[in-house]
Write a protein that holds these residues in place. Sequence first.
Motif, PDB file in Angstrom:
ATOM      1  N   LEU A  44      76.068  19.711   6.313  1.00 16.19           N
ATOM      2  CA  LEU A  44      76.668  20.892   6.938  1.00 16.19           C
ATOM      3  C   LEU A  44      77.184  21.854   5.881  1.00 16.19           C
ATOM      4  O   LEU A  44      76.925  23.064   5.940  1.00 16.19           O
ATOM      5  N   ARG A  47      74.326  23.577   4.077  1.00 16.45           N
ATOM      6  CA  ARG A  47      73.656  24.604   4.880  1.00 16.45           C
ATOM      7  C   ARG A  47      74.507  25.867   5.001  1.00 16.45           C
ATOM      8  O   ARG A  47      73.976  26.984   5.032  1.00 16.45           O
ATOM      9  N   ILE A  48      75.831  25.707   5.059  1.00 12.90           N
ATOM     10  CA  ILE A  48      76.709  26.882   5.089  1.00 12.90           C
ATOM     11  C   ILE A  48      76.594  27.650   3.777  1.00 12.90           C
ATOM     12  O   ILE A  48      76.443  28.884   3.760  1.00 12.90           O
ATOM     13  N   ALA A  51      73.449  29.577   3.435  1.00  9.30           N
ATOM     14  CA  ALA A  51      73.288  30.682   4.380  1.00  9.30           C
ATOM     15  C   ALA A  51      73.948  31.976   3.911  1.00  9.30           C
ATOM     16  O   ALA A  51      73.635  33.053   4.436  1.00  9.30           O
ATOM     17  N   ASP A  64      68.079  26.918   0.120  1.00 13.88           N
ATOM     18  CA  ASP A  64      68.053  26.445   1.504  1.00 13.88           C
ATOM     19  C   ASP A  64      67.073  25.271   1.569  1.00 13.88           C
ATOM     20  O   ASP A  64      65.882  25.446   1.821  1.00 13.88           O
ATOM     21  N   LEU A  93      82.546  23.248  12.550  1.00 10.61           N
ATOM     22  CA  LEU A  93      82.056  24.288  11.657  1.00 10.61           C
ATOM     23  C   LEU A  93      83.221  25.048  11.025  1.00 10.61           C
ATOM     24  O   LEU A  93      83.235  25.295   9.809  1.00 10.61           O
ATOM     25  N   TYR A 126      75.715  31.760  11.412  1.00 10.90           N
ATOM     26  CA  TYR A 126      76.442  30.530  11.724  1.00 10.90           C
ATOM     27  C   TYR A 126      75.830  29.811  12.920  1.00 10.90           C
ATOM     28  O   TYR A 126      75.816  28.575  12.980  1.00 10.90           O
ATOM     29  N   ARG A 128      72.829  29.528  13.618  1.00  8.38           N
ATOM     30  CA  ARG A 128      71.666  28.759  13.166  1.00  8.38           C
ATOM     31  C   ARG A 128      72.076  27.415  12.573  1.00  8.38           C
ATOM     32  O   ARG A 128      71.257  26.512  12.431  1.00  8.38           O
ATOM     33  N   ILE A 129      73.346  27.281  12.221  1.00  2.45           N
ATOM     34  CA  ILE A 129      73.858  26.058  11.608  1.00  2.45           C
ATOM     35  C   ILE A 129      74.488  25.143  12.645  1.00  2.45           C
ATOM     36  O   ILE A 129      74.524  23.924  12.482  1.00  2.45           O
ATOM     37  N   ALA A 133      70.794  21.788  14.469  1.00  3.21           N
ATOM     38  CA  ALA A 133      70.043  22.762  13.687  1.00  3.21           C
ATOM     39  C   ALA A 133      69.014  22.099  12.779  1.00  3.21           C
ATOM     40  O   ALA A 133      68.036  22.723  12.382  1.00  3.21           O
TER      41      ALA A 133
END
Length: 739
Positions: A44, A47-48, A51, A64, A93, A126, A128-129, A133
């Motif tokens: 997580l 991925r943040i 992004a 990514d 998140l 966000y 998309r995360i 996802a």
Amino acid sequence: MTRSTIIYTHTDEAPALATYSLLPVVQAYASQAGVDVTKRDISLAGRIIAAFPEYLAEDQRIDDELAELGRDVLTPEANIIKLPNVSASVPQLKTAVTELQSKGFAVPDYPEDPTTDKEVETLTRYRRILGSAVNPVLRQGNSDRRAPASVKNYARSHPHRMGAWSSESRTNIAHMDSGDFRSTEQSAVMAQAGSLRVELMGDDGTTTELRAPISVLAGEVVDAAVMRVGDLRTFLDRQIARAADVGVLFSIHLKATMMKVSDPIIFGHVVRAFFPGTFAAYGQVLADAGLRPNDGWGAILDGLPALADGDAIRASFELELVAGPDLAMVDSDRGITNLHVPSDVIVDASMPAMIRSSGHMWGPDGTEQDTLAVIPDSSYAGVYQVVVDDCRAHGAFDPSTMGSVPNVGLMAQAAEEYGSHDKTFEIPTTGSVRVTDESGKIVFEVPVAAGDVFRMCQTKDVPIRDWVKLAVARARATGDPAVFWLDEGRAHDANLIAKVRRYLGDHDTDGLRIEILAPVAAAALSLERIRRGENTISVTGNVLRDYLTDLFPIMELGTSAKMLSVVPLIEGGGLFETGAGGSAPKHVQQLLQENYLRWDSLGEFLALAVSFEHLADRSGNSRAQVLADTLDRATERLLNEDRSPSRKLGGIDNRGSHFYLALYWAQELAAQTGDAGLASAFTDLATRLADNEEAIVGELLAVQGSPVDIGGYYLPDEALAALVMRPSATFNEALATLH
């Protein structure tokens, strides 16, 4: 020697911590067979960070890697070990974002109610995360989940504890009979490729495009359905009253992680329904303060101290809590209820846990009690009622004699409900949602009211063909019956049934028992056969795949983490999943408090063996096959000698289990006769590990009992985490000799 590659995913929580200990073993052993095991970050936090590169310093940016894996799975060479990852709810998140910001990563805040174009764009990234996802990107193939023979045999000879059931049990499942997704579903098969336009036609004369046109392929099954908020609220009011009248716990069971748009909204309505007076009096105050029931009652309580009316609102909540039925608890000792956090009670894990525990959940007083389990949508809720009724009539299952229910699941290319996220909307105004094709022909027209939840799903034809093929292959390989769990009375399933019957004609099914039954009937048949010790292959859609591959393994094995999960990718590669991660947060908490990690890496061991086997088959690397065969034997020995993580502090934990796997694997490799060079490479290591067993175990046990710091929850410090997870210098030095 030509080198091959296996990709090992770095994820979150307990599986990620276990990776710091296990991956060095895997990399060292695989290197002797010319196999590189590389790591890709799909956590997580990762991925943040990936992004929002423009917000970060150059040395903070990362690629990514999920997108890279998304390209890899479309190649025949793909070979990926997929560990459980966080399917983040909004509260999770936000917590991850706050942690990253505290570490100097200037990622933007999550914009709850965006008002500028920049905030809208940030929210889009966000979203998309959020939720599931990762899986739709990687699962470019259908699912084959089953209990390996070694695991099943161990479960039979060492049965886990099952709670006794009473014929007087008042536990039941409640679901809607109308106004839910199942009862409102419409379905169509696309005659040709093209695109669909989705518009909200308001009764006030407005037309709003809900999203960009949706691309569709010929033969694709497309569905539309709506959860009617009026019907939902009426249903919830009745179930809350029913729980109070019967005197059982009230609990809600959703999947606010995977169904990241619809289920948090439904969860919010449950919170409102349980505290109707408080929301009638203070709903606007809470909304103005950004305290949303969709995020859970706990998030609202945490925000009350900042409000002028905070004490009055808390008192109002407490009065309604006392007046209503007792709530099922996530943690009775800390007062964490079923309504505190939407991601705390996930239906596919919470329901089998309840059934395994005599049909009980924990009450506010810390005792187990009968429960009314509320699953609003009726699509699959009936399956759980069948299991409850069976246990009430026949008692708990017996893991020492029961059969198995392996699964062949339709999930490729974001099939069915789990692919609905970008096509799910909370409707702002009364009217109808109209779906039209490129010619303007109406495909669906669904009446909606303000607050209703509309969703669309897609299921492409190629995955359906592959699903049928895989089901036939498993039936022929095992000789077990294969049952498609499809209901001709449901619109989507009716279209799938027609395709299944057509595509079964492409295969030789002589001598095979293949049936199509509605889920309730399929569950009843499977339970009947389970109690006779017989196996029945469940062939299901995506959500039922998820539900059943927790339900039956938890009954059979005590956990779904011990399942072998293979995804034969449609393009020829392989994705090998390692089980469920629902208990991962609790394991992290224990590690931080006691330096003890109970996470069981058996799923990783099983996935690695089939990954090596797949590599050998694809590349001709005979040494990879030796690694697979010897790892299988080492895993079976580990189970038989009870070297899995102990339940209590003072026994070996995850790290000790990894040591014993390394020991047994090295011994198996040294003793095998198929490759003298490989045997020679492991002879010294096997001897060294065996000679130092007492010292290594002593070093691993010595660190237990004290708090540890790993430098973060969602983004641990690499050095600190490695230090904590590799505390045996003797083991580390022995392993280094392979390099």
